[in-house]
Scaffold this motif. Structure first.
Motif, mmCIF file in Angstrom:
data_model
loop_
_atom_site.group_PDB
_atom_site.id
_atom_site.type_symbol
_atom_site.label_atom_id
_atom_site.label_comp_id
_atom_site.label_asym_id
_atom_site.label_seq_id
_atom_site.Cartn_x
_atom_site.Cartn_y
_atom_site.Cartn_z
ATOM 1 N N TRP A 162 0.837 -1.201 0.000
ATOM 2 C CA TRP A 162 0.000 0.000 0.000
ATOM 3 C C TRP A 162 0.874 1.255 0.000
ATOM 4 C CZ3 TRP A 162 -5.186 -0.343 -0.600
ATOM 5 C CH2 TRP A 162 -5.801 -1.569 -0.334
ATOM 6 N N GLN A 163 1.967 1.203 0.726
ATOM 7 C CA GLN A 163 2.865 2.352 0.793
ATOM 8 C C GLN A 163 3.432 2.687 -0.583
ATOM 9 O OE1 GLN A 163 6.880 2.178 2.828
ATOM 10 N NE2 GLN A 163 5.824 3.600 4.213
ATOM 11 N N HIS A 164 3.805 1.677 -1.350
ATOM 12 C CA HIS A 164 4.312 1.918 -2.702
ATOM 13 C C HIS A 164 3.260 2.632 -3.560
ATOM 14 C CE1 HIS A 164 6.991 -1.835 -1.953
ATOM 15 N NE2 HIS A 164 7.637 -0.738 -1.620
ATOM 16 N N LEU A 165 2.008 2.216 -3.428
ATOM 17 C CA LEU A 165 0.938 2.855 -4.190
ATOM 18 C C LEU A 165 0.739 4.297 -3.743
ATOM 19 C CD1 LEU A 165 -1.619 -0.093 -4.174
ATOM 20 C CD2 LEU A 165 -0.329 0.710 -6.155
ATOM 21 N N LEU A 166 0.796 4.536 -2.441
ATOM 22 C CA LEU A 166 0.615 5.876 -1.897
ATOM 23 C C LEU A 166 1.739 6.824 -2.304
ATOM 24 C CD1 LEU A 166 -0.562 4.793 1.650
ATOM 25 C CD2 LEU A 166 -1.892 6.270 0.139
ATOM 26 N N GLN A 167 2.946 6.297 -2.404
ATOM 27 C CA GLN A 167 4.103 7.124 -2.756
ATOM 28 C C GLN A 167 4.365 7.163 -4.257
ATOM 29 O OE1 GLN A 167 7.179 5.276 -0.374
ATOM 30 N NE2 GLN A 167 6.756 6.601 1.389
ATOM 31 N N GLN A 168 3.539 6.478 -5.029
ATOM 32 C CA GLN A 168 3.692 6.423 -6.486
ATOM 33 C C GLN A 168 5.065 5.891 -6.908
ATOM 34 O OE1 GLN A 168 1.321 8.544 -9.181
ATOM 35 N NE2 GLN A 168 1.181 10.336 -7.851
ATOM 36 N N ASN A 169 5.535 4.884 -6.206
ATOM 37 C CA ASN A 169 6.790 4.240 -6.609
ATOM 38 C C ASN A 169 6.631 2.722 -6.730
ATOM 39 O OD1 ASN A 169 6.986 3.289 -3.856
ATOM 40 N ND2 ASN A 169 8.007 5.205 -3.298
ATOM 41 N N SER A 170 5.403 2.285 -7.060
ATOM 42 C CA SER A 170 5.133 0.849 -7.179
ATOM 43 C C SER A 170 5.609 0.273 -8.506
ATOM 44 C CB SER A 170 3.630 0.578 -7.042
ATOM 45 O OG SER A 170 2.917 1.034 -8.192
ATOM 46 N N ASP A 171 5.573 1.088 -9.571
ATOM 47 C CA ASP A 171 5.825 0.629 -10.938
ATOM 48 C C ASP A 171 4.908 -0.537 -11.308
ATOM 49 O OD1 ASP A 171 7.066 1.310 -13.261
ATOM 50 O OD2 ASP A 171 8.871 0.114 -12.945
ATOM 51 N N TRP A 172 3.678 -0.476 -10.786
ATOM 52 C CA TRP A 172 2.671 -1.507 -11.096
ATOM 53 C C TRP A 172 2.530 -1.646 -12.596
ATOM 54 C CZ3 TRP A 172 -2.071 -1.325 -13.665
ATOM 55 C CH2 TRP A 172 -2.927 -2.428 -13.486
ATOM 56 N N SER A 173 2.371 -2.884 -13.044
ATOM 57 C CA SER A 173 2.251 -3.169 -14.466
ATOM 58 C C SER A 173 0.873 -3.740 -14.765
ATOM 59 C CB SER A 173 3.332 -4.172 -14.900
ATOM 60 O OG SER A 173 3.112 -4.611 -16.214
ATOM 61 N N GLY A 174 0.165 -3.132 -15.722
ATOM 62 C CA GLY A 174 -1.129 -3.677 -16.083
ATOM 63 C C GLY A 174 -2.046 -2.652 -16.700
ATOM 64 N N GLU A 175 -3.329 -2.968 -16.692
ATOM 65 C CA GLU A 175 -4.353 -2.124 -17.299
ATOM 66 C C GLU A 175 -5.566 -2.097 -16.384
ATOM 67 O OE1 GLU A 175 -7.247 -2.225 -21.255
ATOM 68 O OE2 GLU A 175 -5.240 -3.095 -21.369
ATOM 69 N N ILE A 176 -6.155 -0.929 -16.200
ATOM 70 C CA ILE A 176 -7.381 -0.820 -15.418
ATOM 71 C C ILE A 176 -8.292 0.224 -16.049
ATOM 72 C CG2 ILE A 176 -6.370 0.847 -13.776
ATOM 73 C CD1 ILE A 176 -8.145 -0.498 -11.599
ATOM 74 N N TRP A 177 -9.558 -0.137 -16.211
ATOM 75 C CA TRP A 177 -10.576 0.721 -16.805
ATOM 76 C C TRP A 177 -10.149 1.246 -18.182
ATOM 77 C CZ3 TRP A 177 -13.411 -1.358 -13.578
ATOM 78 C CH2 TRP A 177 -13.239 -1.289 -12.205
ATOM 79 N N GLY A 178 -9.402 0.422 -18.919
ATOM 80 C CA GLY A 178 -8.978 0.794 -20.259
ATOM 81 C C GLY A 178 -7.676 1.571 -20.303
ATOM 82 N N GLY A 179 -7.117 1.909 -19.154
ATOM 83 C CA GLY A 179 -5.854 2.648 -19.099
ATOM 84 C C GLY A 179 -4.668 1.725 -18.905
ATOM 85 N N LYS A 180 -3.692 1.849 -19.793
ATOM 86 C CA LYS A 180 -2.484 1.020 -19.702
ATOM 87 C C LYS A 180 -1.400 1.800 -18.955
ATOM 88 C CE LYS A 180 -3.449 -1.222 -24.152
ATOM 89 N NZ LYS A 180 -4.849 -0.758 -24.186
ATOM 90 N N ASP A 181 -0.735 1.163 -18.008
ATOM 91 C CA ASP A 181 0.244 1.881 -17.190
ATOM 92 C C ASP A 181 1.333 2.523 -18.044
ATOM 93 O OD1 ASP A 181 3.054 0.211 -16.775
ATOM 94 O OD2 ASP A 181 1.383 -1.092 -17.284
#
Length: 384
Positions: A162-181
């Protein structure tokens, strides 16, 4: 053994800091905000009005039709389109609070407008409330332990907290609601295919401002709250601080999911494809005042002070960023000759909520040319 006189001086200094951080006045709902003159609070009126004139004279240069401004502002993104509601904006507006009292305002502060990435600081707070209430044991927990539907599957995504997501340093890979990372804010130079197929950074080591990943946080927070986040924000914060009933928090048109047999909309953390928080400057100021007073409104601790302290702690990859709050520390995003204790929410088009603990000030500005915010704050600092 310390000198008694020295000890008393230190104690007095600490007491002054504590008193300085207290808010004297909280506005009631649906009543006029109580005002004080600059002279009442020892602020230089001439310099204060100079700062306000500067804000009025430096309106955001983008179109007032925000649909046009958005499409133009993010034209270089592949597959970018408007996916949620937008709204034509008003002109420059803002207000300044001292100890909770209104000391200055300009423009239409009651007008509801899009607020873009200021929404992120509200999303961060809703996530913090989930931690405060034990729905998330700790923000350092792996997100995969709370969201099991594949969002955090794979060797890379499974490491994200959760901390990575909050700090915007997760580098999550994928697609959500039509948006590609990889399509969100691609590099200005180089081959797009190289960017699409790049090697991912270890979570927690590299910050990248990316709304797709912020929307993953909003979706994940929805999974633990199990009710729409606008409802959480209303019940847990906005009603308690006397906000109006005019604000709205939107998601993309297609951002529906099923929880406990009910269809729920997953909101966005920004507005660069539409949606996000639509709110007035005065309601933004109430939110800022809550943070100025360490999460307490009158006699109720709405957000824990401990969470706020963690939210405004610099992340390792970026000294200017905490949990979706910008920090005025010495780094790439430092405002010179302005207090380093300042932290703020910032959004596209020049939307800001600025908290200055040192002077007990909250500043809200809307539609100020973003490149002019540093100069505006320098002028205001001189007035203070």
């Amino acid at each position: 053994m310390p000198n008694l006189k020295t000890s008393i001086s230190v104690l007095f200094f600490i007491m002054c800091l504590t008193l300085q951080a207290q808010v004297s006045y909280f506005p009631e709902r649906n009543t006029a905000w109580e005002t004080k003159s600059p002279a009442d609070v020892k602020i230089n009126a001439e310099r204060l009005f100079d700062a306000i004139k500067f804000a009025e004279a430096n309106e955001y240069s983008g179109s007032r039709d925000l649909r046009i401004a958005i499409l133009k502002g993010f034209a270089r993104e592949p597959f970018h389109e408007i996916l949620g509601p937008t709204k034509k904006r008003g002109g420059p507006a803002g207000l300044i609070l001292k100890d909770g009292y209104l000391i200055a305002k300009w423009g239409d502060t009651k007008r509801v407008d899009m607020t873009f990435s200021v929404t992120k600081s509200f999303l961060s707070t809703v996530t913090g409330l989930a931690v405060d209430k034990g729905l998330i044991a700790n923000e350092t927990d792996f997100a995969k332990d709370y969201v099991w539907d594949g969002t955090f599957n794979g060797e890379h995504n499974s490491k994200i907290t959760w901390q990575h997501l909050l700090q915007q340093n997760s580098d999550w890979s994928g697609e959500i609601w039509g948006g590609k990372d990889w399509a969100d804010r691609p590099p200005r130079e180089g081959d797009l295919d190289d960017w699409k197929n790049r090697e991912y950074k270890e979570p927690g080591t590299h910050m990248e401002y990316n709304d797709v990943r912020v929307n993953v946080l909003a979706y994940s927070a929805l999974q633990v709250w199990r009710k729409p986040l606008p409802k959480v924000l209303k019940d847990e914060i906005m009603d308690k601080i006397g906000a109006t009933t005019t604000w709205r928090w939107f998601g993309y048109d297609n951002a529906w999911t099923t929880i406990d047999g009910l269809q729920m909309k997953s909101v966005t953390g920004g507005g660069h494809s539409g949606a996000g928080l639509f709110i007035s400057a005065e309601d933004m100021a109430r939110f800022g005042l809550l943070f100025l007073n360490n999460g307490k409104w009158k006699n109720e601790q709405v957000i824990s002070e401990d969470w706020i302290n963690r939210a405004i702690t610099p992340s390792k990859p970026n000294v200017n960023y905490g949990y979706m709050w910008w920090l005025n520390k010495k780094g790439p995003r430092h405002w010179k000759n302005v207090s380093e204790d300042i932290y703020y929410a910032a959004g596209f088009g020049g939307n800001f909520i600025i908290i200055d603990k040192k002077t007990n000030i909250v500043v809200v500005t809307r539609w100020l040319e973003p490149s002019k915010i540093e100069e505006f704050m320098q002028k205001l600092t001189k007035a203070l």
